[in-house]
Write a protein that holds these residues in place. Structure first.
Motif, PDB file in Angstrom:
ATOM      1  N   VAL A  42      -7.605 -26.461 -29.786  1.00 37.44           N
ATOM      2  CA  VAL A  42      -7.634 -26.252 -28.341  1.00 37.44           C
ATOM      3  C   VAL A  42      -8.041 -24.807 -28.113  1.00 37.44           C
ATOM      4  N   VAL A  43      -9.202 -24.612 -27.494  1.00 39.54           N
ATOM      5  CA  VAL A  43      -9.732 -23.275 -27.274  1.00 39.54           C
ATOM      6  C   VAL A  43      -9.795 -23.006 -25.778  1.00 39.54           C
ATOM      7  N   ILE A  44      -9.129 -21.941 -25.343  1.00 41.26           N
ATOM      8  CA  ILE A  44      -9.193 -21.493 -23.959  1.00 41.26           C
ATOM      9  C   ILE A  44      -9.877 -20.131 -24.011  1.00 41.26           C
ATOM     10  N   ALA A  45     -11.135 -20.105 -23.581  1.00 47.35           N
ATOM     11  CA  ALA A  45     -11.970 -18.908 -23.713  1.00 47.35           C
ATOM     12  C   ALA A  45     -11.265 -17.680 -23.135  1.00 47.35           C
ATOM     13  N   GLY A  46     -11.223 -16.607 -23.914  1.00 51.48           N
ATOM     14  CA  GLY A  46     -10.600 -15.362 -23.500  1.00 51.48           C
ATOM     15  C   GLY A  46      -9.096 -15.339 -23.700  1.00 51.48           C
ATOM     16  N   GLY A  48      -7.171 -17.735 -25.939  1.00 50.99           N
ATOM     17  CA  GLY A  48      -6.839 -17.919 -27.342  1.00 50.99           C
ATOM     18  C   GLY A  48      -7.138 -19.314 -27.839  1.00 50.99           C
ATOM     19  N   ARG A  49      -6.768 -19.531 -29.103  1.00 51.57           N
ATOM     20  CA  ARG A  49      -7.039 -20.802 -29.766  1.00 51.57           C
ATOM     21  C   ARG A  49      -5.768 -21.319 -30.426  1.00 51.57           C
ATOM     22  N   ARG A  76      -4.149 -18.096 -32.131  1.00 54.09           N
ATOM     23  CA  ARG A  76      -4.928 -16.869 -32.329  1.00 54.09           C
ATOM     24  C   ARG A  76      -5.334 -16.360 -30.952  1.00 54.09           C
ATOM     25  N   PRO A  77      -4.859 -15.193 -30.537  1.00 51.86           N
ATOM     26  CA  PRO A  77      -5.174 -14.691 -29.197  1.00 51.86           C
ATOM     27  C   PRO A  77      -6.649 -14.366 -29.030  1.00 51.86           C
ATOM     28  N   LYS A  82      -5.948  -9.961 -25.763  1.00 52.01           N
ATOM     29  CA  LYS A  82      -5.696  -8.764 -26.570  1.00 52.01           C
ATOM     30  C   LYS A  82      -5.916  -7.499 -25.751  1.00 52.01           C
ATOM     31  N   ALA A  83      -7.010  -7.498 -24.963  1.00 50.10           N
ATOM     32  CA  ALA A  83      -7.318  -6.322 -24.161  1.00 50.10           C
ATOM     33  C   ALA A  83      -6.254  -6.065 -23.084  1.00 50.10           C
TER      34      ALA A  83
END
Length: 90
Positions: A42-46, A48-49, A76-77, A82-83
């Motif tokens: 499951v990937v949510i752009a910006g 994480g995954r 994985r963020p 992260k920013a």
């Protein structure tokens, strides 16, 4: 921050009711959980995954078998998360 505090803050920022945000949040939890149960990423752009992987395995040379495998959820963020958190991006 816990779930109810997060729901309250999202409700305040978006102008939506807490009940609507709670329903959306719980639907998101269900969808992510069902996808991970089917071993999908499951990937949510910006953001994480989310993905699953096998953990704790090792190879027993005497028996020729892998031992103690179990499936775990990993996150994985993404770069925007992260920013915003002030963490390193690399």
């Amino acid at each position: 921050m816990n779930k109810s505090q997060l729901i309250r803050l999202i409700s305040w920022r978006t102008g939506s009711s807490q009940k609507d945000i709670k329903n959306i949040f719980e639907a998101m939890e269900d969808i992510i959980g069902e996808s991970l149960a089917q071993d999908e990423k499951v990937v949510i752009a910006g953001f994480g995954r989310f993905h699953t992987s096998m953990w704790g395995d090792y190879f027993n040379r005497q028996t020729g078998k892998y031992i103690h495998l179990r499936r775990v959820i990993r996150f994985r963020p993404g770069s925007r998360l992260k920013a915003k958190s002030g963490c390193k991006t690399s």
